[in-house]
Design a protein around this motif. Structure first.
Motif, PDB file in Angstrom:
ATOM      1  N   ALA A  41       0.805  -1.234   0.000  1.00  0.00           N
ATOM      2  CA  ALA A  41       0.000   0.000   0.000  1.00  0.00           C
ATOM      3  C   ALA A  41       0.835   1.280   0.000  1.00  0.00           C
ATOM      4  CB  ALA A  41      -0.979   0.031   1.181  1.00  0.00           C
ATOM      5  N   LEU A  42       2.115   1.198  -0.365  1.00  0.00           N
ATOM      6  CA  LEU A  42       2.927   2.414  -0.435  1.00  0.00           C
ATOM      7  C   LEU A  42       3.366   2.739  -1.865  1.00  0.00           C
ATOM      8  CD1 LEU A  42       5.206   1.988   2.742  1.00  0.00           C
ATOM      9  CD2 LEU A  42       3.013   3.184   2.532  1.00  0.00           C
ATOM     10  N   LYS A  61       2.609   4.650  -4.331  1.00  0.00           N
ATOM     11  CA  LYS A  61       1.761   5.820  -4.583  1.00  0.00           C
ATOM     12  C   LYS A  61       2.644   7.006  -4.935  1.00  0.00           C
ATOM     13  CE  LYS A  61      -1.312   6.505  -1.294  1.00  0.00           C
ATOM     14  NZ  LYS A  61      -1.875   6.573   0.082  1.00  0.00           N
ATOM     15  N   LEU A 116       3.248  10.222  -0.262  1.00  0.00           N
ATOM     16  CA  LEU A 116       3.036   9.504   0.991  1.00  0.00           C
ATOM     17  C   LEU A 116       2.957  10.509   2.122  1.00  0.00           C
ATOM     18  CD1 LEU A 116       5.621   6.557   0.771  1.00  0.00           C
ATOM     19  CD2 LEU A 116       3.153   6.458   0.361  1.00  0.00           C
ATOM     20  N   ASP A 141      -0.161   7.272   5.821  1.00  0.00           N
ATOM     21  CA  ASP A 141       0.245   6.074   5.079  1.00  0.00           C
ATOM     22  C   ASP A 141       1.209   5.209   5.878  1.00  0.00           C
ATOM     23  OD1 ASP A 141      -1.066   6.485   2.472  1.00  0.00           O
ATOM     24  OD2 ASP A 141       0.176   8.284   2.403  1.00  0.00           O
TER      25      ASP A 141
END
Ligand SMILES: [Zn+2]
Length: 471
Positions: free
Chosen positions: A36-37, A39, A42, A46
């Motif tokens: 889930a990082l 992206k 951040l 997160d």
């Protein structure tokens, strides 16, 4: 007598214990990579769940270093009890998140049961301190500066930001031997004269204008020598050296002046890697290697040649897109030219023609060979009544020489799943021109073959965008 004997044995073991060095292979890395990082930005929200999870682990000593100007906590996490101290901090620039994700990955690597031997082999040699996300306010706003508008990395001497004071406080109290200063750099750096992107750039920052090399800087350069050796295995050709001009106000240079062996690690871009996951993985691998190297002093075997041999960053050496060999005609003069395009991915999403001519000295994230094709300015399609575009109808308009629409946006209903250009400002006319929008057609003697639509190259016959933005 027994006690004396035992303590001698323990002392001897202490002297001879080697670090059970691990190398984090790509498949190992996938096991520890924090989910889930992946992206583009951040923020504290997160990483908070990851920190919460590791706080329960007695391996780690969590303490709150302080809080940002807007009251978000900044954590420091210690592991090990050795005399050599290593401090790594990330994201003092809020819009540079790559190494923060790598520090979360590193926590997972450090915590792994499979690595208990590795940990115990260096825990009495070094103390590792991690400070992830030093600028949570800037991160939340996705900007470089903190909430006061100050660049924390120009505040090392003035110390007017709470975040800058926290970092200086950590350095003064912890007294690190090594400092790992983790940043992101702009995506247009090439490795020296090559056409390869600088996916990682390193630097042992100078502590004075003369760029003198003292004992502390020597160690930083030697450690970079080990990092270079690892990069040559992991991603040859994509390592550069950051600009070494002395920067008096910056933390890296200031820490170097305090006798801390400081290594700047800049995460850069890689083709097809918008969220810098390639650099993130390399950061994690480099950090694990640095722990090994510092703990058993392996870096001391490096001469400074390896450091000196790393080519410097070349600013602007990488372009977002190159279209090569495109035919143009100006006042009867025919030429074949390369076009360099820039995509403003963060701002107004406008793709522009940046440069025209011989671009063979540059690399790019996207490349299209336009040999045999001719530049053709697109016609404007005026919107006077409602227009619903389906794929076939839109492709037919492009084939007829239209490249864009002008008029009331609400009149156009785009059902084609293809990019559409509406109301462009200052298009090139007879030939491509610098700084103008990257919207035009590419044709051969049989007609229009491709349409460049705000930087996205649409191949008409297959109805595919060859370089979808965001890839
Ligand atoms: Zn930075």
């Amino acid at each position: 007598m027994f006690w004396l004997w035992r303590s001698l044995v323990i002392a001897a073991m202490g002297l001879t214990t080697m670090v059970q060095a691990i190398t984090l292979s790509d498949s190992d890395y996938q096991r520890y990579r924090q989910a889930a990082l992946d992206k583009p930005q951040l923020s504290y929200a997160d990483i908070e769940p990851v920190l919460q999870q590791h706080r329960l682990n007695p391996l780690f000593r969590f303490s709150q270093l302080g809080e940002s100007a807007l009251g978000v906590p900044v954590w420091q996490i210690d592991i090990g009890n050795g005399p050599v101290k290593v401090m790594a901090w990330s994201q003092m620039h809020g819009d540079e998140p790559t190494a923060t994700a790598a520090l979360m990955d590193l926590l997972n690597v450090l915590a792994a049961d499979a690595h208990s031997q590795w940990r115990s082999s260096w825990q009495d040699k070094i103390t590792l301190r991690l400070i992830p996300l030093l600028n949570p306010d800037g991160a939340a706003a996705n900007v470089r500066v903190n909430s006061m508008g100050i660049d924390i990395n120009r505040d090392a001497k003035a110390l007017q930001t709470p975040e800058g004071r926290l970092l200086m406080q950590a350095a003064r109290q912890f007294k690190p031997d090594f400092g790992l200063n983790l940043h992101d750099q702009n995506r247009f750096y090439a490795v020296g004269d090559t056409d390869k992107a600088a996916t990682i750039s390193l630097l042992a920052p100078a502590f004075n204008e003369a760029k003198d090399i003292d004992a502390a800087r020597t160690k930083a350069m030697q450690l970079i020598g080990d990092m270079r050796d690892l990069m040559q295995q992991l991603l040859p050709g994509h390592l550069a050296k950051y600009n070494d001009t002395f920067s008096w106000r910056s933390f890296g240079d200031t820490f170097a002046g305090m006798g801390i062996s400081t290594v700047l690690i800049e995460s850069g871009a890689h083709p097809g890697d918008d969220n810098r996951q390639v650099a993130r993985k390399l950061n994690t691998q480099l950090l694990v290697m640095a722990v090994n190297s510092i703990a058993d002093k392996r870096y001391t075997r490096q001469s400074l040649d390896a450091y000196q041999a790393v080519p410097f960053n070349r600013d602007g050496g990488i372009k977002d897109m190159l279209i090569s060999g495109l035919g143009i005609v100006v006042n009867g003069h025919s030429a074949r030219v390369d076009l360099a395009l820039d995509f403003d991915l963060d701002g107004n999403k406008l793709a522009r023609i940046r440069d025209i001519g011989d671009m063979s000295v540059y690399g790019s994230f996207h490349h299209f060979d336009a040999s045999g094709l001719q530049y053709q300015a697109g016609r404007e399609y005026p919107l006077s009544t409602n227009l619903t575009l389906d794929k076939a109808g839109y492709l037919a308009l492009l084939a007829q020489g239209y490249s864009h629409f002008r008029g009331e946006a609400s009149l156009l209903q785009n059902n084609s799943d293809l990019p559409v250009v509406l109301n462009p400002v200052k298009l090139s006319e007879g030939a491509p021109q610098r700084q103008r929008p990257a919207t035009f057609l590419l044709a051969d003697k049989d007609g229009v073959k491709l349409a460049l639509l705000n930087g996205q190259l649409l191949h008409l016959a297959s109805a595919t965008v060859l370089n979808p933005l965001g890839s």
